[in-house]
Design a protein around this motif. Structure first.
Motif, PDB file in Angstrom:
ATOM      1  N   PHE A  18       0.863  -0.813  -0.300  1.00 55.07           N
ATOM      2  CA  PHE A  18      -0.180  -0.038   0.008  1.00 55.07           C
ATOM      3  C   PHE A  18       1.034   1.115   0.373  1.00 55.07           C
ATOM      4  O   PHE A  18       0.384   2.436   0.234  1.00 55.07           O
ATOM      5  N   PRO A 173      -3.375   0.014   4.617  1.00 57.40           N
ATOM      6  CA  PRO A 173      -5.543   0.689   3.747  1.00 57.40           C
ATOM      7  C   PRO A 173      -6.378   0.798   4.305  1.00 57.40           C
ATOM      8  O   PRO A 173      -6.654   1.231   5.803  1.00 57.40           O
ATOM      9  N   SER A 174      -6.768   1.441   3.387  1.00 58.71           N
ATOM     10  CA  SER A 174      -8.018   2.132   3.744  1.00 58.71           C
ATOM     11  C   SER A 174      -9.136   0.772   4.086  1.00 58.71           C
ATOM     12  O   SER A 174      -9.434  -0.142   2.562  1.00 58.71           O
ATOM     13  N   HIS A 238     -12.424   1.190  -1.257  1.00 63.01           N
ATOM     14  CA  HIS A 238     -11.192   1.408  -0.429  1.00 63.01           C
ATOM     15  C   HIS A 238     -10.545   0.414  -1.124  1.00 63.01           C
ATOM     16  O   HIS A 238     -10.338  -0.427  -1.589  1.00 63.01           O
ATOM     17  N   ASN A 239      -9.363   0.342  -0.140  1.00 66.37           N
ATOM     18  CA  ASN A 239      -8.313  -0.598  -0.667  1.00 66.37           C
ATOM     19  C   ASN A 239      -9.073  -2.039  -0.171  1.00 66.37           C
ATOM     20  O   ASN A 239      -8.222  -3.145  -1.159  1.00 66.37           O
ATOM     21  N   ILE A 240      -9.902  -2.012   0.774  1.00 63.97           N
ATOM     22  CA  ILE A 240      -9.574  -3.778   1.572  1.00 63.97           C
ATOM     23  C   ILE A 240     -11.656  -2.619   1.657  1.00 63.97           C
ATOM     24  O   ILE A 240     -11.494  -2.658   1.811  1.00 63.97           O
ATOM     25  N   GLN A 283     -11.342  -8.544  -6.946  1.00 64.83           N
ATOM     26  CA  GLN A 283     -10.508  -7.239  -7.101  1.00 64.83           C
ATOM     27  C   GLN A 283     -11.888  -6.485  -8.190  1.00 64.83           C
ATOM     28  O   GLN A 283     -12.034  -6.950  -8.910  1.00 64.83           O
ATOM     29  N   GLY A 288      -8.508  -2.358  -5.812  1.00 63.05           N
ATOM     30  CA  GLY A 288      -8.918  -3.093  -4.342  1.00 63.05           C
ATOM     31  C   GLY A 288      -9.249  -4.311  -4.323  1.00 63.05           C
ATOM     32  O   GLY A 288      -9.327  -5.307  -5.810  1.00 63.05           O
ATOM     33  N   CYS A 315       0.808  -8.170   1.514  1.00 60.41           N
ATOM     34  CA  CYS A 315       0.925  -6.626   1.413  1.00 60.41           C
ATOM     35  C   CYS A 315       2.189  -6.470   2.357  1.00 60.41           C
ATOM     36  O   CYS A 315       2.731  -5.165   1.693  1.00 60.41           O
TER      37      CYS A 315
END
Length: 393
Positions: A18, A173-174, A238-240, A283, A288, A315
């Motif tokens: 990230f 991550p966000s 968001h990232n996740i 994905q 994300g 990550c």
């Protein structure tokens, strides 16, 4: 349907950093070190007194001298002022820098000082006894910490000792959390006989907190396609994104369909494990990742532990996640061909005790568990005292 091993491999391949940032040392606790740390000088940086005592040259002892004149007291953090002559010694405090050519210390308990002279109650001394020698712990420019590592109390202390006041760590991550289900309500609301409380939202927040991650979005949505579309459209920024419930094949399990409509590319849907078989991972168009976890409490905890955490480790640039291998104290049989995860407690002797529970919907299933042991798909029985892999909680 993917096997457990192939699903984890797909996750590892999808993982990427990230990014990095520098934080003050007091903010680095539980963050992941992003750079190797090199010693700025020798440690100890000088020959250091390891005991309160009397310091002198061992050559005088070898010449038969047993009574010494005390010429100066050397304190920690201070430099000596006088140089020793034959038959002289320093009284020295723990942590003080040993003057040059000092190569032995006799501790206070073995000394008798009277009117500025000291004798000793020991017959033998060894060179450099009670002296921590310069560089014996760490040499200047030596790598002391290799990245990545989670910054715990010991590492924070070491970084401070090395003069590191700001440290490079991997960015967090966000994360968004979306729990689903028309039967699910918040714990503080009145409940009907046909409803359940939203324990998994609190479970997921707590699990993320172990990683110092606070979700930017945390919400619940009923089993309603338009509502689910609206909420997930925001969540997927968001990232996740972690979704809980609505991922199986029931009439109200809309999550897979809605994710497809929102452009999510499925990495895998269903894994040959128990509990947690319905899990979906995909994905987003923005790069994300989405984890759609089953709604039963034990399934949610297991899939977070073995999939979400697996992804996070990679990550943060781990080349291999640490899991353990321990003996089970009782035998265990299974009927199907799935890889099974079962809650266990570590016995004081180091073995794994299996915990009794009533399926993945049992809200007490993981109570008291130290982690999950693995019953491999190819084994019908784990024999008593045989070894198996174990994921700690």
């Amino acid at each position: 349907m993917e096997t457990f091993d192939s699903a984890q491999r797909l996750l590892r391949e999808a993982a990427s950093s990230f990014g990095c940032e520098e934080v003050d040392l007091h903010e680095a606790d539980n963050r992941f070190l992003a750079v190797d740390i090199v010693a700025d000088r020798d440690y100890p940086p000088f020959n250091r007194a390891a005991m309160d005592g009397y310091a002198f040259r061992i050559e005088d002892w070898h010449d038969g001298i047993r009574t010494y004149e005390v010429v100066e007291v050397v304190y920690a953090g201070a430099q000596h002022k006088q140089e020793l002559k034959k038959g002289q010694c320093y009284k020295i405090m723990t942590g003080a820098a040993c003057p040059e050519r000092i190569n032995v210390i006799i501790k206070l308990e073995d000394a008798i000082e009277v009117s500025g002279t000291v004798s000793f109650t020991v017959d033998r001394v060894a060179e450099f006894q009670h002296i921590a020698r310069q560089g014996e712990d760490v040499k200047q420019y030596e790598v002391v910490l290799y990245a990545p590592q989670r910054c715990n109390a010991q590492i924070i202390s070491l970084l401070a000792s090395l003069g590191v006041s700001r440290v490079s760590v991997y960015l967090l991550p966000s994360v968004s959390i979306v729990t689903t289900g028309s039967e699910v309500i918040q714990p503080d609301l009145p409940i009907s006989p046909f409803q359940i409380r939203n324990s998994n939202q609190f479970l997921l927040r707590s699990l993320l907190k172990k990683w110092s991650i606070v979700p930017q979005l945390c919400t619940h949505v009923d089993d309603n396609v338009p509502s689910l579309q609206a909420v997930l459209r925001e969540a997927l920024k968001h990232n996740i994104t972690i979704i809980n419930g609505g991922v199986s094949v029931g009439d109200a399990d809309y999550v897979p369909t809605v994710l497809g409509e929102l452009g999510v590319k499925v990495l895998f849907h269903k894994v040959s494990i128990k509990p947690g078989k319905p899990i979906l991972v995909g994905q987003t168009t923005g790069g994300g990742i989405v984890f759609a976890l089953p709604g039963n409490p034990l399934s949610c905890l297991v899939t977070f532990t073995v999939f979400v955490e697996e992804y996070l480790y990679y990550c943060f640039q781990y080349s291999q996640r640490m899991i353990y291998k321990l003996p089970v104290l009782d035998s265990r049989r299974k009927k199907g061909e799935l890889t099974e995860f079962f809650p266990v407690k570590i016995h004081p002797n180091g073995g794994l005790c299996m915990l009794e529970y009533n399926g993945s919907g049992d809200i007490t299933a993981a109570l008291g568990a130290d982690g999950f042991a693995i019953h491999p798909h190819e084994m019908a029985e784990i024999a008593q005292h045989s070894w198996t892999y174990f994921y700690p909680l």
